[in-house]
Design a protein around this motif. Structure first.
Motif, PDB file in Angstrom:
ATOM      1  N   ALA B  30       0.593  -1.102   0.244  1.00 44.86           N
ATOM      2  CA  ALA B  30       0.405  -0.083   0.240  1.00 44.86           C
ATOM      3  C   ALA B  30       0.573   1.516   0.119  1.00 44.86           C
ATOM      4  N   LEU B  31       1.778   0.780   0.833  1.00 47.03           N
ATOM      5  CA  LEU B  31       2.967   2.599   1.002  1.00 47.03           C
ATOM      6  C   LEU B  31       3.069   2.637  -0.253  1.00 47.03           C
ATOM      7  N   ILE B  32       3.983   1.161  -1.698  1.00 47.52           N
ATOM      8  CA  ILE B  32       4.754   2.292  -2.604  1.00 47.52           C
ATOM      9  C   ILE B  32       3.463   2.651  -3.509  1.00 47.52           C
ATOM     10  N   PHE B  33       2.187   2.466  -3.268  1.00 46.40           N
ATOM     11  CA  PHE B  33       1.427   2.983  -4.069  1.00 46.40           C
ATOM     12  C   PHE B  33       0.667   4.552  -3.907  1.00 46.40           C
ATOM     13  N   ALA B  34       0.753   4.257  -2.184  1.00 46.22           N
ATOM     14  CA  ALA B  34       0.091   5.970  -1.544  1.00 46.22           C
ATOM     15  C   ALA B  34       1.725   6.355  -1.375  1.00 46.22           C
ATOM     16  N   PHE B  35       2.894   6.294  -1.911  1.00 44.71           N
ATOM     17  CA  PHE B  35       3.941   7.576  -2.816  1.00 44.71           C
ATOM     18  C   PHE B  35       3.994   8.080  -4.019  1.00 44.71           C
ATOM     19  N   ALA B  36       3.060   7.028  -4.736  1.00 44.65           N
ATOM     20  CA  ALA B  36       3.708   7.179  -6.236  1.00 44.65           C
ATOM     21  C   ALA B  36       2.647   7.624  -6.586  1.00 44.65           C
ATOM     22  N   PHE B  37       1.629   7.264  -5.238  1.00 39.33           N
ATOM     23  CA  PHE B  37       0.346   9.158  -6.020  1.00 39.33           C
ATOM     24  C   PHE B  37       0.282  10.157  -5.256  1.00 39.33           C
ATOM     25  N   ARG B  38       1.942  10.530  -4.139  1.00 45.33           N
ATOM     26  CA  ARG B  38       1.692  11.105  -3.088  1.00 45.33           C
ATOM     27  C   ARG B  38       1.683  12.400  -3.577  1.00 45.33           C
ATOM     28  N   GLU B  39       1.879  13.100  -4.751  1.00 40.24           N
ATOM     29  CA  GLU B  39       1.460  14.721  -5.729  1.00 40.24           C
ATOM     30  C   GLU B  39       0.665  14.416  -6.791  1.00 40.24           C
ATOM     31  N   GLY B  40      -0.501  13.577  -7.288  1.00 38.77           N
ATOM     32  CA  GLY B  40      -1.675  13.189  -7.063  1.00 38.77           C
ATOM     33  C   GLY B  40      -1.287  11.909  -8.497  1.00 38.77           C
ATOM     34  N   ALA B  41      -2.284  12.023  -9.738  1.00 40.12           N
ATOM     35  CA  ALA B  41      -2.350  10.829 -10.424  1.00 40.12           C
ATOM     36  C   ALA B  41      -1.217  11.495 -11.692  1.00 40.12           C
ATOM     37  N   ALA B  42      -1.807  12.881 -11.905  1.00 34.60           N
ATOM     38  CA  ALA B  42      -0.930  13.887 -13.410  1.00 34.60           C
ATOM     39  C   ALA B  42       0.663  13.329 -12.764  1.00 34.60           C
ATOM     40  N   VAL B  43       1.009  13.724 -12.027  1.00 36.26           N
ATOM     41  CA  VAL B  43       2.325  13.766 -11.363  1.00 36.26           C
ATOM     42  C   VAL B  43       2.838  12.019 -11.670  1.00 36.26           C
ATOM     43  N   TYR B  44       1.981  11.494 -11.568  1.00 34.74           N
ATOM     44  CA  TYR B  44       1.896   9.647 -11.216  1.00 34.74           C
ATOM     45  C   TYR B  44       2.995   9.594 -12.424  1.00 34.74           C
ATOM     46  N   PHE B  45       1.038  10.211 -13.572  1.00 30.38           N
ATOM     47  CA  PHE B  45       1.175   9.031 -15.580  1.00 30.38           C
ATOM     48  C   PHE B  45       2.847   9.897 -16.307  1.00 30.38           C
ATOM     49  N   ALA B  46       3.094  11.922 -15.307  1.00 29.85           N
ATOM     50  CA  ALA B  46       3.985  11.900 -15.920  1.00 29.85           C
ATOM     51  C   ALA B  46       5.519  10.941 -15.288  1.00 29.85           C
ATOM     52  N   ASN B  47       5.288  10.507 -14.297  1.00 31.16           N
ATOM     53  CA  ASN B  47       6.923  10.189 -14.093  1.00 31.16           C
ATOM     54  C   ASN B  47       6.411   8.449 -15.153  1.00 31.16           C
ATOM     55  N   ILE B  48       5.792   7.838 -14.793  1.00 27.70           N
ATOM     56  CA  ILE B  48       5.652   6.414 -15.613  1.00 27.70           C
ATOM     57  C   ILE B  48       6.299   6.433 -16.972  1.00 27.70           C
ATOM     58  N   PHE B  49       5.065   7.685 -18.163  1.00 29.33           N
ATOM     59  CA  PHE B  49       5.744   8.463 -19.033  1.00 29.33           C
ATOM     60  C   PHE B  49       7.312   8.805 -19.353  1.00 29.33           C
TER      61      PHE B  49
END
Lengths: 327, 269
Positions: B30-49
């Motif tokens: 759960a922590l992995i996803f909490a940290f991955a999304f802690r700056e919002g979904a936009a930042v998450y997908f920017a990081n992935i892409f």
């Protein structure tokens, strides 16, 4: 018939001639904590009109030298230690006059071991002597595995040589105390930084000034503050063309053009913005406020050159081993 | 005789097992996803892409696509060989199959460096031929093949020794040829072990760090696999990016396990 034949033949001959095209990408093998610097340098290089793509590989600079000897196809190296380039010279990958191919002994920028403390400087750490005080925990990378750690050892020794007027027994007593104040020796510069910032280990981090200033900017001056000691050890970051690779790939011209860029005012400006000190006078003057004054000793003046340092200090059973008893 | 209801001690132990599982397994994931999304979904997908992370995902998937089928096929062939035939050196072969699993991945990496590196055993000959193996995706695939070689065979050998040869002999006596026997008798008997072997192999290929880090050369956007990219992002102080990359690795792992459970439940339905 003959008239037709000749142009056809010429076209064939042309097609058969190998086209001497420069590759459109080069690989820069660099040291561990230079990622942000070269991200910025490469972006500036592209902005200046260069069409070549510069790929980056980062690891400890000794590990990079080893990888190149094992076949990593790096066109250029940008290291943080002269000794690691010398290993490539011994391996026949870099010509032995590499330091004359570019200005300033082929070092576009330099730094030196400096301090980063927690905000307010609660342990009142101002100079090398304070690092050996009772109850102070110091973080720096292992000199056995890290160039950064070796620079720190040499800087502390240079300070102690002056402080104790060359009395070797007192110098060694000081260094032994300093090393015993280190709770954990990380293998590389960045790992030492994350131990200090993420794991909150230690009272003071000793690493390149470039790293102390960058960390303060990134993580906030409400948490950390850089401290500049009275004296430190000049750490030049050398660059070189890997002759064996560029000759095989035909990439010498693009490799040289890239390294030349690092010495131009634009390249120097990017380095200074990323907290590396530069020789170029107008850029250095423009950033004077960022970089406090400091007296730097050189390996030649203080220790008689890198070869002598290697045999006297860093060889097995050398002077480092005498004080590094908690390794 | 009526079964007693759960005694109190049993309930406490079951409860403890759940608490333990939550602390050791669920919270970190759960922590992995909490940290991955802690700056919002936009930042998450920017990081992935981000170009280099995307390439790392692709390289990791590519490595698995090449390595898993090869090691499943080789594992099945080896298991077949050592469980259906008796020959001199059979025990030695069984031990040799186990070797990569028993040794530290870093040793595997260094061994490959000494084989294919420029100063290694085959390196100079390869260089003369103009073939670059070390510090390319090819080296990553080779070392992954080595590290995960035992996983399929380890699942298959105990099962195939236990099952014995009776079904296959029956098939042969009824006039099946070799291929028919394999497809219609052997394969259905071992398919769950094969699936489990593939899941283990896949997990290890995608997660391997030590061996790959030695042979990769860590060239951004070229030879960084996902675990290497995660390490690099973490060292760059890009914790959110590191966890975003880690979340993709976690999602792939969860997806693999889901596929396995679905297949299993169909089998038992």
């Amino acid at each position: 018939m003959n008239k037709l034949f000749v142009p056809a033949f010429a076209a064939l001959a042309l097609a058969a001639t190998p086209v001497v095209a420069q590759p459109t990408d080069i690989l820069n093998a660099s040291y561990d904590i230079a990622r942000e610097l070269f991200d910025a340098e490469n972006a500036a290089y592209t902005a200046s009109g260069a069409t070549v793509t510069v790929n980056q590989s980062h690891a400890g600079s000794s590990a990079q030298a080893r990888a190149i000897l094992e076949g990593l196809q790096a066109d250029v190296v940008t290291f943080n230690q002269v000794t690691d380039v010398e290993r490539l010279v011994e391996g026949g990958f870099v010509s032995d006059d590499w330091q004359t191919e570019f200005p300033n002994n082929a070092a576009p920028f330099y730094s030196f071991p400096s301090f980063l403390v927690r905000v307010g400087n609660p342990k009142n750490i101002n100079d090398w002597g304070d690092l050996a005080s009772e109850g102070v925990q110091v973080i720096f990378p292992n000199p056995k595995t890290s160039g950064n750690g070796r620079y720190t050892y040499l800087a502390a020794r240079a300070w102690a040589n002056e402080e104790y007027a060359g009395d070797e027994a007192q110098v060694e007593a000081y260094l032994t105390k300093l090393f015993s104040n280190v709770p954990v020796f990380e293998t590389g510069g960045r790992a030492a930084t994350t131990a200090f910032t993420e794991r909150q280990l230690g009272d003071v981090l000793v690493t390149f000034e470039a790293e102390t200033l960058a960390v303060t900017k990134l993580l906030g001056d409400d948490q950390y503050q850089p401290v500049t000691p009275s004296v430190s050890f000049l750490s030049e970051f050398p660059v070189a063309i890997v002759d064996k690779v560029v000759d095989a790939r035909g990439s010498r011209d693009v490799a040289k053009a890239y390294l030349d860029f690092l010495f131009t005012p634009e390249g120097q400006e990017v380095a200074a913005q990323n907290f590396h000190r530069v020789q170029e006078e107008t850029v250095a003057a423009a950033h004077a406020e960022t970089f406090p004054e400091i007296r730097l000793v050189t390996v030649e003046d203080e220790f008689g050159g890198w070869d002598q340092v290697a045999s006297e200090h860093f060889a097995d059973g050398g002077l480092l081993d005498k004080v590094f008893i908690n390794q | 005789m009526a079964k007693p209801a759960h005694p109190a001690g049993e309930i406490v132990l079951i409860g403890l097992a759940f608490v333990f599982a939550a602390l050791v397994l669920a919270v970190p994931i759960a922590l992995i996803f909490a940290f991955a999304f802690r700056e919002g979904a936009a930042v998450y997908f920017a990081n992935i892409f981000e170009r280099n992370t995307l390439h790392a995902i692709w390289l990791t998937v590519l490595t698995a696509i090449v390595v898993v089928p090869i090691n499943i096929a080789v594992g099945a062939a080896l298991a077949w060989l050592v469980t259906r035939f008796r020959f001199r050196g059979r025990q030695l072969l069984i031990s040799a199959i186990e070797l990569p699993a028993a040794m530290s991945p870093i040793v595997a990496g260094v061994t490959y460096l000494f084989l294919y590196g420029a100063q290694g055993l085959f390196g100079p000959a390869l260089q003369t031929a103009g073939i670059q193996v070390m510090f390319t995706p090819l080296a990553i695939i080779l070392v992954s093949l080595f590290v995960t070689a035992p996983f399929a065979a380890r699942e298959l050998i105990p099962l195939m020794s236990q099952q014995g040869t009776e079904d296959e002999e029956a098939a042969l006596s009824l006039g099946a040829n070799g291929w028919q026997m394999f497809w219609l008798v052997t394969l259905p008997n071992i398919r769950w072990a094969l699936v489990y072997g593939a899941v283990l192999t896949n997990a290890r290929v995608m997660g391997e760090f030590g061996a790959v880090s030695v042979v990769s050369g860590t060239i951004r956007g070229q030879t960084n696999t996902l675990p290497l990219q995660i390490n690099l992002l973490f060292n760059d102080f890009n914790v959110t990016g590191a966890f975003a990359a880690a979340s993709t690795l976690t999602l792939i792992a969860v997806a693999t396990l889901l596929i396995k459970s679905v297949l299993e439940s169909r089998q038992h339905a």
